[in-house]
Design a protein around this motif. Structure first.
Motif, PDB file in Angstrom:
ATOM      1  N   GLY A  48      27.892   7.803  29.729  1.00 40.46           N
ATOM      2  CA  GLY A  48      27.476   8.804  30.694  1.00 40.46           C
ATOM      3  C   GLY A  48      26.516   8.254  31.736  1.00 40.46           C
ATOM      4  N   PRO A  49      25.538   9.062  32.160  1.00 43.12           N
ATOM      5  CA  PRO A  49      24.644   8.639  33.243  1.00 43.12           C
ATOM      6  C   PRO A  49      23.645   7.559  32.838  1.00 43.12           C
ATOM      7  N   THR A  50      23.569   7.225  31.542  1.00 38.23           N
ATOM      8  CA  THR A  50      22.566   6.243  31.120  1.00 38.23           C
ATOM      9  C   THR A  50      22.846   4.839  31.649  1.00 38.23           C
ATOM     10  N   ILE A  51      24.102   4.584  32.037  1.00 35.03           N
ATOM     11  CA  ILE A  51      24.411   3.255  32.584  1.00 35.03           C
ATOM     12  C   ILE A  51      24.812   3.324  34.054  1.00 35.03           C
ATOM     13  N   THR A  52      24.664   4.510  34.647  1.00 33.21           N
ATOM     14  CA  THR A  52      24.894   4.626  36.093  1.00 33.21           C
ATOM     15  C   THR A  52      23.612   4.972  36.824  1.00 33.21           C
ATOM     16  N   THR A  53      22.596   5.397  36.089  1.00 38.84           N
ATOM     17  CA  THR A  53      21.297   5.729  36.668  1.00 38.84           C
ATOM     18  C   THR A  53      20.238   4.871  36.005  1.00 38.84           C
ATOM     19  N   GLU A  54      19.655   3.962  36.777  1.00 40.49           N
ATOM     20  CA  GLU A  54      18.677   3.042  36.197  1.00 40.49           C
ATOM     21  C   GLU A  54      17.361   3.731  35.861  1.00 40.49           C
ATOM     22  N   ASN A  55      16.931   4.662  36.708  1.00 39.23           N
ATOM     23  CA  ASN A  55      15.619   5.283  36.541  1.00 39.23           C
ATOM     24  C   ASN A  55      15.652   6.361  35.477  1.00 39.23           C
ATOM     25  N   MET A  56      15.562   5.948  34.231  1.00 42.22           N
ATOM     26  CA  MET A  56      15.468   6.851  33.094  1.00 42.22           C
ATOM     27  C   MET A  56      14.434   6.304  32.126  1.00 42.22           C
ATOM     28  N   ASP A  57      13.818   7.219  31.357  1.00 40.21           N
ATOM     29  CA  ASP A  57      12.746   6.806  30.454  1.00 40.21           C
ATOM     30  C   ASP A  57      13.077   7.008  28.987  1.00 40.21           C
ATOM     31  N   ALA A  58      13.690   8.167  28.673  1.00 39.75           N
ATOM     32  CA  ALA A  58      13.875   8.535  27.268  1.00 39.75           C
ATOM     33  C   ALA A  58      15.271   9.088  27.044  1.00 39.75           C
ATOM     34  N   LEU A  59      15.798   8.837  25.855  1.00 41.40           N
ATOM     35  CA  LEU A  59      17.103   9.349  25.455  1.00 41.40           C
ATOM     36  C   LEU A  59      16.932  10.095  24.140  1.00 41.40           C
ATOM     37  N   VAL A  60      17.439  11.308  24.073  1.00 39.94           N
ATOM     38  CA  VAL A  60      17.338  12.124  22.868  1.00 39.94           C
ATOM     39  C   VAL A  60      18.686  12.116  22.160  1.00 39.94           C
ATOM     40  N   VAL A  61      18.670  11.810  20.874  1.00 38.20           N
ATOM     41  CA  VAL A  61      19.894  11.753  20.076  1.00 38.20           C
ATOM     42  C   VAL A  61      19.657  12.538  18.787  1.00 38.20           C
TER      43      VAL A  61
ATOM     44  N   LYS B  95      20.475  -3.283  28.537  1.00 34.96           N
ATOM     45  CA  LYS B  95      19.914  -4.628  28.457  1.00 34.96           C
ATOM     46  C   LYS B  95      20.819  -5.621  29.170  1.00 34.96           C
ATOM     47  N   GLU B  96      22.129  -5.451  28.973  1.00 37.10           N
ATOM     48  CA  GLU B  96      23.094  -6.339  29.641  1.00 37.10           C
ATOM     49  C   GLU B  96      23.041  -6.170  31.157  1.00 37.10           C
ATOM     50  N   LEU B  97      22.708  -4.958  31.610  1.00 38.77           N
ATOM     51  CA  LEU B  97      22.606  -4.706  33.047  1.00 38.77           C
ATOM     52  C   LEU B  97      21.283  -5.177  33.630  1.00 38.77           C
ATOM     53  N   GLY B  98      20.380  -5.612  32.776  1.00 44.22           N
ATOM     54  CA  GLY B  98      19.073  -6.036  33.241  1.00 44.22           C
ATOM     55  C   GLY B  98      18.117  -4.880  33.472  1.00 44.22           C
ATOM     56  N   TRP B  99      18.426  -3.709  32.887  1.00 45.21           N
ATOM     57  CA  TRP B  99      17.579  -2.533  33.040  1.00 45.21           C
ATOM     58  C   TRP B  99      16.688  -2.382  31.810  1.00 45.21           C
ATOM     59  N   ARG B 100      15.573  -1.661  31.979  1.00 46.43           N
ATOM     60  CA  ARG B 100      14.683  -1.434  30.840  1.00 46.43           C
ATOM     61  C   ARG B 100      15.376  -0.501  29.840  1.00 46.43           C
ATOM     62  N   GLN B 101      15.085  -0.725  28.583  1.00 45.95           N
ATOM     63  CA  GLN B 101      15.687   0.097  27.550  1.00 45.95           C
ATOM     64  C   GLN B 101      14.982   1.452  27.469  1.00 45.95           C
ATOM     65  N   LEU B 102      15.707   2.430  26.996  1.00 43.27           N
ATOM     66  CA  LEU B 102      15.167   3.781  26.889  1.00 43.27           C
ATOM     67  C   LEU B 102      14.456   3.971  25.552  1.00 43.27           C
ATOM     68  N   GLU B 103      13.389   4.766  25.563  1.00 46.08           N
ATOM     69  CA  GLU B 103      12.757   5.131  24.302  1.00 46.08           C
ATOM     70  C   GLU B 103      13.644   6.186  23.645  1.00 46.08           C
ATOM     71  N   ILE B 104      13.980   5.963  22.385  1.00 49.75           N
ATOM     72  CA  ILE B 104      14.907   6.848  21.676  1.00 49.75           C
ATOM     73  C   ILE B 104      14.124   7.845  20.817  1.00 49.75           C
ATOM     74  N   PHE B 105      14.481   9.113  20.958  1.00 48.50           N
ATOM     75  CA  PHE B 105      13.896  10.174  20.135  1.00 48.50           C
ATOM     76  C   PHE B 105      15.025  10.853  19.367  1.00 48.50           C
ATOM     77  N   GLU B 106      14.822  11.009  18.072  1.00 49.67           N
ATOM     78  CA  GLU B 106      15.885  11.545  17.233  1.00 49.67           C
ATOM     79  C   GLU B 106      15.547  12.941  16.718  1.00 49.67           C
ATOM     80  N   VAL B 107      16.446  13.881  16.995  1.00 48.88           N
ATOM     81  CA  VAL B 107      16.284  15.265  16.577  1.00 48.88           C
ATOM     82  C   VAL B 107      16.965  15.471  15.229  1.00 48.88           C
ATOM     83  N   ASP B 108      16.384  16.326  14.404  1.00 47.40           N
ATOM     84  CA  ASP B 108      16.987  16.631  13.116  1.00 47.40           C
ATOM     85  C   ASP B 108      18.349  17.295  13.294  1.00 47.40           C
ATOM     86  N   VAL B 109      19.198  17.160  12.289  1.00 43.88           N
ATOM     87  CA  VAL B 109      20.532  17.752  12.310  1.00 43.88           C
ATOM     88  C   VAL B 109      20.546  18.977  11.405  1.00 43.88           C
ATOM     89  N   LEU B 110      21.078  20.096  11.911  1.00 41.78           N
ATOM     90  CA  LEU B 110      21.150  21.323  11.128  1.00 41.78           C
ATOM     91  C   LEU B 110      22.426  21.341  10.305  1.00 41.78           C
TER      92      LEU B 110
END
Length: 411
Positions: free
Chosen positions: A334-347, A363-378
């Motif tokens: 999705g947009p995570t590899i088409t938009t460089e200016n991102m900070d966090a990804l929620v999964v 990382k392969e694109l030379g962009w900073r990696q996103l901080e990953i936040f994980e939500v509980d699963v119901l």
């Protein structure tokens, strides 16, 4: 703004005020405290509906959530907040299943669209404000009780638990609510209260590690038949936003990748998959419940202004300080590899590997990696899978199960 305003015609939403969770906030304690009032409210709303009616219920958990001495500069523990949200949505899901009450958005006759909001309030925090200045947003999406009372109205019913914390909370809320809406005695309904025994927390809220907020937060999903799992994911994600002050040059951004229609054609019961436009609209309308603030409440307010450009919907909230973007996704990134200016990804636990793949590609694109936040699963049976759990999620609450029910009801 179309908040929970006109769901099911001209009917107004109802409010359930919940006092702070018991300490320690184990799942057993939360069940004992919150199952009785939530069950009583849902049973009443189900019985009150006409044959073609839909109801909306805002469950407001009023508790010390934020820390910080300044009214406008606050912080929170994201892991603590999302865990409480997950447990509440799980309790709600179990009750709705037992009562045969659909709770996905626009689910049709007999449904109750339940939405959980966190409202920041402690006994020492209430400071009456002039009605013209009653709405005081901070740098998070969570507001205090006075702002909540001033921006969320009018209500069909206001429910509260039949115990000491429930009555105390109602009294405090009504003081904040004076001059906002004239409430008839019949609109205030006491329901069964749960256990309200608490012990002082072993670790003060201020001592819990606080979460760094972010300017651009991203997540992805189908958001088909928006259900409690989706509601949890969206609500937890917006808690990560660093909301700028009015007049800032750039808003914070919440970027939501919503799976395109083409990718869903092979899903089970694909004929019941909602079109992308409907899924995006429902997502924005749900987020308006959390993000928009207006002294006019929702009855006399306008729907959120949505700009539609190609495969993208954009909506602005809180005087343009928060921008929500819904974009079509046609692949795993999705947009995570088409938009460089991102900070966090929620999964979630089931999409954890997708987050890892996103960062590898960035990382392969030379962009900073996103901080990953994980939500509980119901889980459909009431379990909550924490981020450390590793198991299959065959019984998780899902859009597929909802589509299956709709297919069977047509048979």
């Amino acid at each position: 703004m179309t908040r929970p305003s006109t769901v099911g015609g001209d009917s107004l939403p109802s409010l359930l005020l919940l006092p702070p969770p018991p300490q320690p906030a184990s799942r057993i304690a939360l069940n004992a405290a919150y199952d009785p009032p939530i069950r009583a409210v849902l049973s009443r709303l189900k019985c009150n509906q006409a044959e073609d009616g839909e109801a909306t219920l805002i469950v407001a958990l009023v508790s010390p959530i934020l820390t910080g001495k300044s009214l406008h500069q606050k912080s929170l523990s994201w892991s603590h907040a999302q865990s409480i949200l997950a447990d509440l949505y799980s309790i709600i899901s179990v009750i709705c299943t037992q009562l045969s009450v659909p709770t996905d958005v626009h689910a049709g006759p007999g449904s109750v669209d339940v939405r959980v909001l966190l409202v920041d309030h402690g006994r020492s925090k209430l400071q009456p404000r002039d009605s013209k200045q009653a709405i005081e947003p901070n740098n998070t999406v969570i507001v205090d009780l006075t702002t909540f009372a001033s921006a969320y109205h009018p209500w069909s019913y206001i429910f509260h638990p039949n115990n000491e914390p429930g009555y105390e909370l109602l009294s405090t809320y009504l003081k904040c609510f004076e001059g906002v809406q004239t409430v008839k005695h019949s609109q205030i309904v006491v329901v069964e209260g749960g256990l309200a025994i608490s012990v002082p927390p072993s670790v003060p809220l201020q001592a819990i590690p606080q979460t760094k907020p972010h300017s651009v937060v991203c997540l992805g999903g189908t958001f088909d038949h928006l259900h409690p799992g989706h509601k949890l994911l969206l609500t937890a994600a917006v808690l990560l936003l660093d909301v700028p002050e009015d007049g800032a040059l750039h808003p914070c951004q919440f970027v939501i990748g919503i799976t395109g229609d083409e990718l869903l054609k092979r899903k089970k019961y694909a004929e019941f998959v909602q079109p992308w436009d409907e899924r995006a609209t429902n997502t924005i309308q749900f987020l308006a419940s959390i993000l928009e603030l207006s002294r006019h409440g929702w009855k006399n307010s306008q729907a959120p202004q949505v700009t539609k450009t190609g495969g993208e919907y954009t909506a602005l909230f809180r005087n343009g300080t928060i921008e929500v973007r819904c974009v079509v996704i046609q692949d795993a990134y999705g947009p995570t590899i088409t938009t460089e200016n991102m900070d966090a990804l929620v999964v979630s636990g089931e999409t954890r590997s997708g987050g890892e793949a996103v960062n590898q590609r960035r990382k392969e694109l030379g962009w900073r990696q996103l901080e990953i936040f994980e939500v509980d699963v119901l889980d459909a049976q009431g379990a909550v899978y924490k981020s450390t759990d590793t198991r299959d999620f065959a019984t998780k609450i899902s859009s597929t199960a909802i589509r299956k029910q709709k297919a069977e009801s047509r048979a």
